[in-house]
Design a protein around this motif. Structure first.
Motif, PDB file in Angstrom:
ATOM      1  N   CYS A 130      58.446  56.058  40.352  1.00  0.00           N
ATOM      2  CA  CYS A 130      58.353  55.314  41.613  1.00  0.00           C
ATOM      3  C   CYS A 130      56.974  54.672  41.718  1.00  0.00           C
ATOM      4  O   CYS A 130      55.949  55.332  41.552  1.00  0.00           O
ATOM      5  CB  CYS A 130      58.577  56.257  42.797  1.00  0.00           C
ATOM      6  N   THR A 131      56.967  53.368  42.004  1.00  0.00           N
ATOM      7  CA  THR A 131      55.702  52.637  42.137  1.00  0.00           C
ATOM      8  C   THR A 131      55.274  52.481  43.597  1.00  0.00           C
ATOM      9  O   THR A 131      54.290  51.822  43.887  1.00  0.00           O
ATOM     10  CB  THR A 131      55.841  51.215  41.542  1.00  0.00           C
TER      11      THR A 131
ATOM     12  N   CYS B 114      56.814  50.688  45.689  1.00  0.00           N
ATOM     13  CA  CYS B 114      56.861  49.231  45.846  1.00  0.00           C
ATOM     14  C   CYS B 114      56.961  48.850  47.321  1.00  0.00           C
ATOM     15  O   CYS B 114      57.518  49.594  48.129  1.00  0.00           O
ATOM     16  CB  CYS B 114      58.034  48.650  45.054  1.00  0.00           C
TER      17      CYS B 114
ATOM     18  N   PHE C 127      63.123  49.238  48.114  1.00  0.00           N
ATOM     19  CA  PHE C 127      64.554  48.986  47.897  1.00  0.00           C
ATOM     20  C   PHE C 127      65.401  50.232  48.151  1.00  0.00           C
ATOM     21  O   PHE C 127      66.517  50.151  48.661  1.00  0.00           O
ATOM     22  CB  PHE C 127      64.781  48.518  46.450  1.00  0.00           C
ATOM     23  N   CYS C 128      64.872  51.378  47.782  1.00  0.00           N
ATOM     24  CA  CYS C 128      65.631  52.632  47.897  1.00  0.00           C
ATOM     25  C   CYS C 128      65.922  52.960  49.356  1.00  0.00           C
ATOM     26  O   CYS C 128      67.038  53.361  49.703  1.00  0.00           O
ATOM     27  CB  CYS C 128      64.864  53.768  47.227  1.00  0.00           C
TER      28      CYS C 128
ATOM     29  N   CYS D  15      66.616  50.968  42.755  1.00  0.00           N
ATOM     30  CA  CYS D  15      65.214  50.929  42.311  1.00  0.00           C
ATOM     31  C   CYS D  15      65.069  50.121  41.023  1.00  0.00           C
ATOM     32  O   CYS D  15      65.546  50.550  39.970  1.00  0.00           O
ATOM     33  CB  CYS D  15      64.678  52.338  42.098  1.00  0.00           C
TER      34      CYS D  15
ATOM     35  N   PHE E  35      62.580  49.774  39.238  1.00  0.00           N
ATOM     36  CA  PHE E  35      61.621  50.406  38.325  1.00  0.00           C
ATOM     37  C   PHE E  35      62.185  51.678  37.688  1.00  0.00           C
ATOM     38  O   PHE E  35      61.465  52.413  37.027  1.00  0.00           O
ATOM     39  CB  PHE E  35      60.326  50.721  39.090  1.00  0.00           C
TER      40      PHE E  35
HETATM   41  S1  SF4 Z   1      62.605  51.104  45.244  1.00  0.00           S
HETATM   42 FE1  SF4 Z   1      61.818  52.382  43.552  1.00  0.00          FE
HETATM   43  S2  SF4 Z   1      59.671  51.828  43.303  1.00  0.00           S
HETATM   44 FE2  SF4 Z   1      60.362  51.051  45.303  1.00  0.00          FE
HETATM   45  S3  SF4 Z   1      59.777  52.655  46.768  1.00  0.00           S
HETATM   46 FE3  SF4 Z   1      61.890  53.048  46.149  1.00  0.00          FE
HETATM   47  S4  SF4 Z   1      61.784  54.452  44.378  1.00  0.00           S
HETATM   48 FE4  SF4 Z   1      59.745  53.590  44.707  1.00  0.00          FE
END
Ligand code: SF4
Ligand code: SF4
Length: 146
Positions: free
Chosen positions: A60-61, A63, A67-68, A101, A103
């Motif tokens: 997990c970045t 971001c 998206f999650c 996600c 990523f």
């Molecule tokens: S979509 Fe992925 S990178 Fe972005 S906050 Fe959620 S888990 Fe983290």
């Protein structure tokens, strides 16, 4: 155009591909920290080999798009203290967060079926400490939203 909307900073585990030796000790370190046992399937960080000397880090970045959180149909995810937090009482293990996600930062625990997301090990990441090559580091970046 990107604009900084707050003075807040977000944590990021930075991956240095040039230093990584593909030993995957980070994955074992992560699972040991969280579950007191070794297992790459229960690690919140994954190192993937993409070529002879090409590795990719899936984690997990934090971001800005989150998206999650948007994808979760039961509002089981929230952003608190620099981490994506799962409410196990609300999660139905649908896996929509995993798919959302970009990523590849989430996977479901093989037994509990709850999302596994990096939580920085209470601020002192185990993977960073145990990487024998110094390929991982914890940095703080300005929170930027588009
Ligand atoms: S979509 Fe992925 S990178 Fe972005 S906050 Fe959620 S888990 Fe983290
Ligand atoms: S697996 Fe849980 S946290 Fe992830 S989208 Fe589904 S309900 Fe939400």
């Amino acid at each position: 155009m990107s604009v900084v909307v707050a003075q807040e900073k977000k944590p990021l585990i930075r991956f240095d591909i040039k230093k990584c030796a593909f030993c995957k000790i980070c994955e074992l370190s992560c699972s040991k920290y969280h579950y007191k046992k070794f297992g790459d399937s229960i690690s919140r960080i994954t190192i993937i080999r993409k070529g002879p000397l090409m590795f990719k880090c899936h984690i997990c970045t934090r971001c800005e798009k989150r998206f999650c959180i948007t994808a979760c149909p039961t509002k089981a995810l929230s952003y608190k203290g620099g981490n994506i937090v799962v409410d196990p009482k609300l999660c139905n293990s649908c896996g929509d967060c995993v798919k959302a996600c970009p990523f590849h930062g989430i996977r479901l625990h093989p037994e509990t079926k709850l999302p596994l997301i990096c939580d920085l090990c209470d601020g002192d990441p185990s993977c960073v400490k145990d990487c024998p090559k110094g390929a991982l580091s914890l940095v703080w970046l300005p929170e930027v939203r588009k």
